[in-house]
Design an enzyme around this catalytic site. Structure first.
Site, PDB file in Angstrom:
ATOM      1  N   LEU A  39       3.503  73.142  42.904  1.00  0.00           N
ATOM      2  CA  LEU A  39       4.036  71.741  42.944  1.00  0.00           C
ATOM      3  C   LEU A  39       4.440  71.221  41.582  1.00  0.00           C
ATOM      4  CD1 LEU A  39       0.771  70.331  44.860  1.00  0.00           C
ATOM      5  CD2 LEU A  39       2.871  70.666  46.082  1.00  0.00           C
ATOM      6  N   GLU A  89       8.728  59.489  46.400  1.00  0.00           N
ATOM      7  CA  GLU A  89       8.668  58.073  46.152  1.00  0.00           C
ATOM      8  C   GLU A  89       8.057  58.016  44.739  1.00  0.00           C
ATOM      9  OE1 GLU A  89       9.423  58.602  50.419  1.00  0.00           O
ATOM     10  OE2 GLU A  89       8.090  59.317  48.923  1.00  0.00           O
TER      11      GLU A  89
END
Length: 439
Positions: free
Chosen positions: A322, A65
C-alpha cells in the site's frame, strides 16, 4: 422540499436503517482480511469520542480521494493555520492514508452510515464549521442533517460523468434536494460543472483538478528506479487493476509472449508488474497468475532490500503493498490503465504522468474523460480498442528506449500544465472558514 421529495427521503432513511445490520456485518467480514475495518465500529453509527467544535470536516472515502485531498489540506493550512481538521473515510486504505496527513489537534474517524440517527449523532458530536466532500460523495441523509444543523457543505474536486448524471436523474426526488443543499461545488472541468448544475447544485465553479497538484514522493520514485535498474529488461505496469480485468490481462499477456517466441525474439522478456487496486484481492490475483502458468514474485517478499535474483527472473511481479504507487510507476517504462478495459470508468492517470510513465488505456475512461483526452493530446497516453492491442503496443514502446524516454518527457510536461487547483479551492472556501476562525 416538496411532498414527493420528503417521501423519497423518508423511504430512503427506512431502507438504510433496515440495511444497517447487513452493512455492519459486511464490514466485520472485510476486517478478517483488512483488520482496520474492525476498528472503531461504533463510529459507523455516529458514536465514538466527540471532538472540539469548529473544525473543518473533510471526507475522503478511499485511497484515491485521500491522496487528492492532500494538496487541498496543505492549501487550507497555508491560508488558515489556526483551523483544525476532522478527516473521515469509508475504506481502510483511505483511513490509513489519512492518518499520515494529521497534525496535532486534528482528528480522524469513520463516516457514519447514511441513516438518520447515525448522521445526526455524528454532526452533534463533532459540530464542524464546514464540511468538504471529495469528488462524488453525495449522501442524501447526511446532507439533509447537515442542512438542519446549519453546517455548510462543499463538494470539492467535484466530478460527475454522463452515466452518473443519468443515474442521478433517475432518483431525482431523492438526490436533487441533496445536491441543492450543497453551498458550492468546485468542479474539475466545465463539462463536470454543467452536469452538476443539471443534477441540482445551485452554485458551481470550475476550479481544476487537485490531482495535478499532487507531487509523487521522491523517495518512492528513487526506490522504483532502483528496482528497474537492477533488471535490465523492460517493465510494463498494470496499474490499479480491477476485478474482472485480471483474467483477460493474463490471457493477453500469455498470448503476446507466445507470439514473441514464435517470432524468434530472444530475451530479455518484458516483466509484467501487476498492482491490484484493492488489497483484499492480493491473494486472489496471485492465484490467477500462477494458474495462468506464469512465474510470480510478490513485492512483499523482498521488503526494503530490493528484488533479489529470483525476482529478477520472474515473469510477473505482484504489487501487494500500500502507498507505493509512485515507486511502481517509476519502476515501469509504460503502464496499462486499470478500470479502462472493462466498463469501470478508468483510474487517475495524472499520477502516472507525474512520474514520467506513459499510459495505454482502454475504451472506458468516462470517470476521467478530460484528463484522458488531455493526456492523449499531449503524447503522454494512447487509447487501444482492447487488451490484446494494448499489451502489444505497450510492450513495443517499452522495448524502444528512445521513444519511451520521449513519451516520459511528454507525460511529465502534461502533469505540470494545470496546477493551482488546491489554492483556488482553498480560497473559494475562505468565506465559509473565516467566520469560524474569528471565534
Amino acid at each position: 422540499m416538496n411532498l414527493r421529495q420528503r417521501l423519497a427521503l423518508l423511504a430512503y432513511g427506512v431502507l438504510m436503517r433496515l440495511l444497517a445490520p447487513l452493512l455492519l456485518v459486511r464490514l466485520w467480514w472485510r476486517s478478517r482480511q483488512e483488520p482496520l475495518y474492525g476498528q472503531a465500529m461504533p463510529e459507523r453509527l455516529g458514536f465514538g469520542p466527540a471532538t472540539p467544535p469548529g473544525a473543518v470536516w473533510l471526507h475522503a472515502v478511499s485511497l484515491g480521494e485521500t491522496r487528492a485531498a492532500e494538496p487541498l489540506i496543505q492549501a487550507l493550512r497555508l491560508l488558515h493555520p489556526e483551523v483544525h481538521l476532522l478527516l473521515t473515510h469509508g475504506t481502510a486504505t483511505g483511513r490509513a492514508a489519512g492518518a499520515t496527513l494529521l497534525d496535532p489537534g486534528d482528528h480522524q474517524c469513520w463516516l457514519p452510515l447514511d441513516t438518520p440517527g447515525a448522521t445526526r449523532r455524528f454532526l452533534q458530536r463533532h459540530r464542524p464549521a464546514l464540511g468538504i466532500l471529495m469528488e462524488t460523495e453525495v449522501w442524501p441523509r447526511l446532507l439533509h442533517e447537515a442542512q438542519r444543523a446549519a453546517v455548510p457543505v462543499v463538494l470539492a474536486n467535484a466530478r460527475l460523468s454522463e452515466k452518473s448524471l443519468r443515474q442521478s436523474l433517475r432518483f431525482d426526488a431523492l438526490l436533487r434536494p441533496a445536491a441543492a443543499s450543497l453551498v458550492q461545488a468546485l468542479a474539475q472541468t466545465e463539462a463536470d460543472a454543467l452536469r452538476l448544475r443539471l443534477a441540482g447544485v445551485r452554485e458551481v465553479r470550475v476550479a481544476g483538478n487537485l490531482k495535478f497538484d499532487q507531487r509523487p514522493s521522491p523517495v518512492l520514485q528513487a526506490a522504483g528506479e532502483s528496482w528497474s535498474a537492477g533488471l535490465a529488461r523492460p517493465v510494463v505496469l498494470a496499474a490499479s487493476w480491477r476485478e474482472g480485468e485480471d483474467a483477460p490481462l493474463l490471457v493477453a499477456w500469455r498470448s503476446w509472449l507466445e507470439r514473441r517466441v514464435a517470432a524468434g525474439q530472444g530475451r530479455p522478456e518484458p516483466l509484467l508488474l501487476l498492482v491490484p487496486r484493492h488489497p483484499q484481492r492480493f491473494d486472489e490475483v496471485a492465484r490467477l497468475v500462477t494458474d495462468a502458468g506464469l512465474t510470480l514474485v510478490r513485492r512483499s517478499a523482498w521488503g526494503d532490500g530490493g528484488p533479489g535474483a529470483l525476482a529478477r527472473q520472474a515473469q510477473v511481479w505482484l504489487g501487494d503493498s500500500l502507498g507505493e504507487m509512485p515507486a511502481y510507476y517509476a519502476c515501469a517504462h509504460v503502464a496499462l490503465l486499470g478500470g479502462s478495459f472493462a466498463p469501470l470508468g478508468g483510474q487517475n492517470l495524472i499520477e502516472a504522468a507525474a512520474c514520467g510513465c506513459p499510459v495505454f488505456m482502454g475504451p472506458h475512461t468516462f470517470n476521467f474523460a478530460q484528463a484522458a483526452e488531455g493526456a492523449i493530446a499531449a503524447g503522454a497516453a494512447w487509447r487501444c480498442a482492447d487488451l490484446d492491442a494494448a499489451v502489444a503496443a505497450a510492450c513495443a514502446l517499452a522495448e524502444r528506449s528512445g521513444a519511451r524516454a520521449e513519451a516520459g518527457v511528454a507525460a511529465r510536461a502534461y502533469a505540470g500544465q494545470d496546477q493551482g487547483a488546491a489554492l483556488r479551492m482553498a480560497e473559494a472556501m475562505g468565506r465559509l472558514i473565516l467566520p469560524t476562525a474569528s471565534r
